[in-house]
Motif scaffolding. Structure first.
Motif, PDB file in Angstrom:
ATOM      1  N   ALA A 152     -58.223 -20.689 -20.734  1.00  0.00           N
ATOM      2  CA  ALA A 152     -58.412 -22.077 -20.300  1.00  0.00           C
ATOM      3  C   ALA A 152     -57.130 -22.634 -19.689  1.00  0.00           C
ATOM      4  CB  ALA A 152     -58.861 -22.937 -21.481  1.00  0.00           C
ATOM      5  N   ASN A 153     -55.988 -22.253 -20.256  1.00  0.00           N
ATOM      6  CA  ASN A 153     -54.709 -22.705 -19.711  1.00  0.00           C
ATOM      7  C   ASN A 153     -54.458 -22.113 -18.328  1.00  0.00           C
ATOM      8  OD1 ASN A 153     -54.051 -24.303 -21.945  1.00  0.00           O
ATOM      9  ND2 ASN A 153     -53.178 -22.552 -23.048  1.00  0.00           N
ATOM     10  N   LEU A 154     -54.816 -20.839 -18.150  1.00  0.00           N
ATOM     11  CA  LEU A 154     -54.687 -20.231 -16.827  1.00  0.00           C
ATOM     12  C   LEU A 154     -55.612 -20.906 -15.825  1.00  0.00           C
ATOM     13  CD1 LEU A 154     -54.374 -16.377 -17.457  1.00  0.00           C
ATOM     14  CD2 LEU A 154     -52.560 -18.060 -17.124  1.00  0.00           C
ATOM     15  N   ALA A 155     -56.767 -21.339 -16.289  1.00  0.00           N
ATOM     16  CA  ALA A 155     -57.701 -22.019 -15.395  1.00  0.00           C
ATOM     17  C   ALA A 155     -57.115 -23.334 -14.888  1.00  0.00           C
ATOM     18  CB  ALA A 155     -59.028 -22.269 -16.111  1.00  0.00           C
ATOM     19  N   VAL A 156     -56.348 -24.001 -15.722  1.00  0.00           N
ATOM     20  CA  VAL A 156     -55.675 -25.233 -15.284  1.00  0.00           C
ATOM     21  C   VAL A 156     -54.684 -24.908 -14.168  1.00  0.00           C
ATOM     22  CG1 VAL A 156     -54.101 -27.090 -15.970  1.00  0.00           C
ATOM     23  CG2 VAL A 156     -55.956 -26.387 -17.508  1.00  0.00           C
ATOM     24  N   LEU A 157     -53.924 -23.839 -14.340  1.00  0.00           N
ATOM     25  CA  LEU A 157     -52.965 -23.435 -13.305  1.00  0.00           C
ATOM     26  C   LEU A 157     -53.688 -23.053 -12.022  1.00  0.00           C
ATOM     27  CD1 LEU A 157     -50.476 -21.286 -15.428  1.00  0.00           C
ATOM     28  CD2 LEU A 157     -50.084 -23.570 -14.492  1.00  0.00           C
ATOM     29  N   ALA A 158     -54.802 -22.353 -12.159  1.00  0.00           N
ATOM     30  CA  ALA A 158     -55.574 -21.994 -10.972  1.00  0.00           C
ATOM     31  C   ALA A 158     -56.078 -23.242 -10.260  1.00  0.00           C
ATOM     32  CB  ALA A 158     -56.748 -21.087 -11.364  1.00  0.00           C
ATOM     33  N   ALA A 188     -34.649 -24.427 -13.478  1.00  0.00           N
ATOM     34  CA  ALA A 188     -35.272 -25.527 -12.745  1.00  0.00           C
ATOM     35  C   ALA A 188     -36.697 -25.189 -12.330  1.00  0.00           C
ATOM     36  CB  ALA A 188     -34.433 -25.862 -11.512  1.00  0.00           C
ATOM     37  N   THR A 189     -36.929 -23.949 -11.977  1.00  0.00           N
ATOM     38  CA  THR A 189     -38.266 -23.538 -11.541  1.00  0.00           C
ATOM     39  C   THR A 189     -39.257 -23.613 -12.684  1.00  0.00           C
ATOM     40  OG1 THR A 189     -37.382 -22.099  -9.816  1.00  0.00           O
ATOM     41  CG2 THR A 189     -39.605 -21.627 -10.589  1.00  0.00           C
ATOM     42  N   VAL A 190     -38.903 -23.057 -13.840  1.00  0.00           N
ATOM     43  CA  VAL A 190     -39.844 -23.091 -14.959  1.00  0.00           C
ATOM     44  C   VAL A 190     -40.027 -24.519 -15.462  1.00  0.00           C
ATOM     45  CG1 VAL A 190     -39.442 -20.696 -15.632  1.00  0.00           C
ATOM     46  CG2 VAL A 190     -38.090 -22.496 -16.694  1.00  0.00           C
ATOM     47  N   ALA A 191     -38.975 -25.337 -15.352  1.00  0.00           N
ATOM     48  CA  ALA A 191     -39.089 -26.739 -15.767  1.00  0.00           C
ATOM     49  C   ALA A 191     -40.141 -27.458 -14.939  1.00  0.00           C
ATOM     50  CB  ALA A 191     -37.740 -27.440 -15.611  1.00  0.00           C
ATOM     51  N   ALA A 192     -40.095 -27.262 -13.628  1.00  0.00           N
ATOM     52  CA  ALA A 192     -41.033 -27.953 -12.746  1.00  0.00           C
ATOM     53  C   ALA A 192     -42.458 -27.463 -12.954  1.00  0.00           C
ATOM     54  CB  ALA A 192     -40.612 -27.739 -11.292  1.00  0.00           C
ATOM     55  N   LEU A 193     -42.636 -26.157 -13.111  1.00  0.00           N
ATOM     56  CA  LEU A 193     -43.974 -25.613 -13.335  1.00  0.00           C
ATOM     57  C   LEU A 193     -44.558 -26.113 -14.645  1.00  0.00           C
ATOM     58  CD1 LEU A 193     -43.278 -21.956 -12.168  1.00  0.00           C
ATOM     59  CD2 LEU A 193     -44.833 -23.570 -11.042  1.00  0.00           C
ATOM     60  N   ALA A 194     -43.727 -26.123 -15.686  1.00  0.00           N
ATOM     61  CA  ALA A 194     -44.210 -26.561 -17.004  1.00  0.00           C
ATOM     62  C   ALA A 194     -44.544 -28.047 -17.006  1.00  0.00           C
ATOM     63  CB  ALA A 194     -43.157 -26.252 -18.064  1.00  0.00           C
ATOM     64  N   HIS A 195     -43.707 -28.830 -16.356  1.00  0.00           N
ATOM     65  CA  HIS A 195     -43.950 -30.268 -16.311  1.00  0.00           C
ATOM     66  C   HIS A 195     -45.239 -30.575 -15.547  1.00  0.00           C
ATOM     67  CE1 HIS A 195     -43.314 -34.521 -16.280  1.00  0.00           C
ATOM     68  NE2 HIS A 195     -43.170 -34.568 -14.975  1.00  0.00           N
ATOM     69  N   ALA A 196     -45.458 -29.888 -14.437  1.00  0.00           N
ATOM     70  CA  ALA A 196     -46.670 -30.109 -13.653  1.00  0.00           C
ATOM     71  C   ALA A 196     -47.916 -29.707 -14.442  1.00  0.00           C
ATOM     72  CB  ALA A 196     -46.597 -29.332 -12.347  1.00  0.00           C
ATOM     73  N   PHE A 197     -47.826 -28.604 -15.184  1.00  0.00           N
ATOM     74  CA  PHE A 197     -48.947 -28.171 -16.019  1.00  0.00           C
ATOM     75  C   PHE A 197     -49.233 -29.227 -17.098  1.00  0.00           C
ATOM     76  CE2 PHE A 197     -50.161 -26.168 -20.071  1.00  0.00           C
ATOM     77  CZ  PHE A 197     -51.392 -25.618 -19.718  1.00  0.00           C
ATOM     78  N   SER A 198     -48.176 -29.747 -17.706  1.00  0.00           N
ATOM     79  CA  SER A 198     -48.350 -30.719 -18.793  1.00  0.00           C
ATOM     80  C   SER A 198     -48.921 -32.033 -18.299  1.00  0.00           C
ATOM     81  CB  SER A 198     -46.994 -30.983 -19.470  1.00  0.00           C
ATOM     82  OG  SER A 198     -46.463 -29.802 -20.027  1.00  0.00           O
TER      83      SER A 198
END
Length: 454
Positions: free
Chosen positions: A283-289, A442-452
């Motif tokens: 389900a979490n991967l589906a959010v990223l997709a 910085a890259t993982v920070a931005a990806l994680a923040h956008a997911f959250s």
């Protein structure tokens, strides 16, 4: 909203300050909450109330005089293997006690920025474990469901944040201790690139693998703390020379929009029979997709092999540097599971150690090639969450299972952040971990923040 019900995320605390609450009031409330939990196995020691309030009063006066104090009104706690001047460092083993005269640089920087320390947190003894049960009674309990493990070894640090006792906390991370307890308790756990935060003042398991992670309620909160404690330390031989400049908490220019993310081949991913956990990850991967990200599957094997070096190679002998004396003099003072893990290091030779280092270098090169062309590797932070009863019945195997998707990160010199995912169907938290190359915090920070934010 009254102070008694105030969430301690940074935005809420700062709003309370704007609405007339004083830093002293906020520190007093945080200390009250911590003291009310003094017998819950979350803290090994609390700062005396009068000391905490006196610091808050001094900070309030400095702010009134015009001094910039970015963390004014915020409280924190630290794992009991980080030195704080005047407070005992025990690593949750009373027989192992150090009274430091100087605080770890990370702690000192936070206090200089206006934060007030409330206490020191419980931990899996000597930071040897990922489950939170390898400590004296009373055991620290999961903040979501007390029948389940809180995760370790930074159990108290994560639970103190998750239960709203402090605004943020520091821990230590060798094989996942800044990520596993965050995942188990539904909060953010930031594990920086090795060498970006000085580990001076930390009782070390491994100079090669150890770092100081941040626990917080939100990604922005965690990375604000990271940007304050990071930086080159000329007195730490493992500090990166470029620690003042790389990995700043902004996604690099040109990296906006959907990314290509690496994921492990599903058929190679163990969830130890926990189908609820597997479905939550999907389900979490589906959010990223849904955000437009693309996935590229990579083999899990080389990463799993790198992870085994944390506890199942000659690298474990490094723990004898810090803990060899107490192991020889007071073995009875050490938790049996911890003692078994540390004693295992004595079976290895110097040749074994060099072989392990060579193998890790090969695996690091192999992993870099596999991740080329992707912005991050995305994994479930933990494959499952065990009950305390199950962990106590089978402490070695189940503890190892908790590190399935975290052990390999530090041996491969990667950075990571875990954030809460979509809730599991059974009410337990799920978590997604974004893992990047060294310096790409910085890259993982931005990806994680956008997911959250979805």
């Amino acid at each position: 909203m009254t102070l008694e019900s105030l969430p301690l995320d940074f935005a809420s605390v700062r709003a309370a300050l704007r609405d007339g609450a004083s830093p002293v009031d906020l520190v007093a409330e945080s200390w009250r909450r911590a003291a009310a939990c003094a017998h819950d196995g979350i803290f090994t020691a609390l700062v005396p109330r009068e000391t905490a309030l006196a610091k808050a009063e001094a900070l309030q006066a400095r702010a009134a005089a015009g001094e910039a104090l970015p963390l004014l009104g915020l409280t924190f706690s630290v794992k009991d293997n980080l030195h704080v001047a005047g407070l005992e460092t025990t690593c949750n083993c009373p027989a192992f006690s150090i009274l430091p005269e100087e605080s770890a640089p990370a702690v000192a920087r936070l206090e200089q920025a206006g934060a007030v320390l409330v206490g020191k947190n419980t931990m899996d003894q000597f930071a040897t474990g990922l489950n939170g049960t390898r400590s004296p009674e009373p055991l620290c309990r999961n903040a979501v469901d007390p029948d389940y493990i809180p995760g370790g070894s930074s159990s108290g640090s994560a639970v103190a944040v998750a239960r709203g006792l402090v605004a943020f906390a520091l821990g230590s991370d060798t094989g996942g201790s800044g990520r596993v307890p965050a995942a188990c308790n539904g909060i953010v756990g930031l594990k920086p690139t090795l060498g970006l935060v000085s580990t001076r003042g930390l009782v070390l398991n491994s100079r090669f693998f150890d770092c100081i992670p941040v626990f917080a309620l939100t990604c922005p909160d965690a990375y604000e703390i990271f940007d304050l404690i990071r930086g080159h330390d000329p007195l730490d031989p493992f500090s990166r020379d470029d620690a003042d400049t790389i990995g700043r908490a902004q996604r690099p220019e040109g990296a906006e929009g959907p990314a290509t993310l690496a994921v492990f081949r599903p058929e190679e991913m163990p969830f130890f029979g926990d189908d609820v956990s597997r479905r939550a990850y999907e389900a979490n991967l589906a959010v990223l997709a849904g955000q437009g990200h693309r996935f590229r599957e990579v083999a899990f094997g080389p990463f799993a092999e790198a992870g085994r070096h944390v506890f199942q190679s000659a690298m474990v002998a490094e723990r004898l540097v810090e803990y060899g004396a107490i192991l020889a003099e007071r073995p009875d003072a050490i938790h049996p599971a911890v003692r078994d893990a540390i004693e295992a290091g004595a079976a290895y030779s110097a040749r074994d150690a060099f072989t392990a280092l060579y193998t890790l270098r090969q695996l690091k090169r192999q992993a870099a090639a596999m991740l080329a062309g992707t912005e991050a590797l995305v994994v479930p932070t933990v494959p499952t969450i065990f009950t305390i009863a199950a962990m106590l019945a089978e402490p070695m195997a189940l503890n190892t299972a908790m590190g399935t998707y975290t052990y390999f990160v530090n041996p491969l010199d990667l950075c990571a952040v875990t954030v809460p995912g979509r809730a599991r169907s059974d009410g337990l938290p799920s978590a997604l971990c974004f893992i990047g190359r060294a310096g790409e915090d910085a890259t993982v920070a931005a990806l994680a923040h956008a997911f959250s934010a979805v």
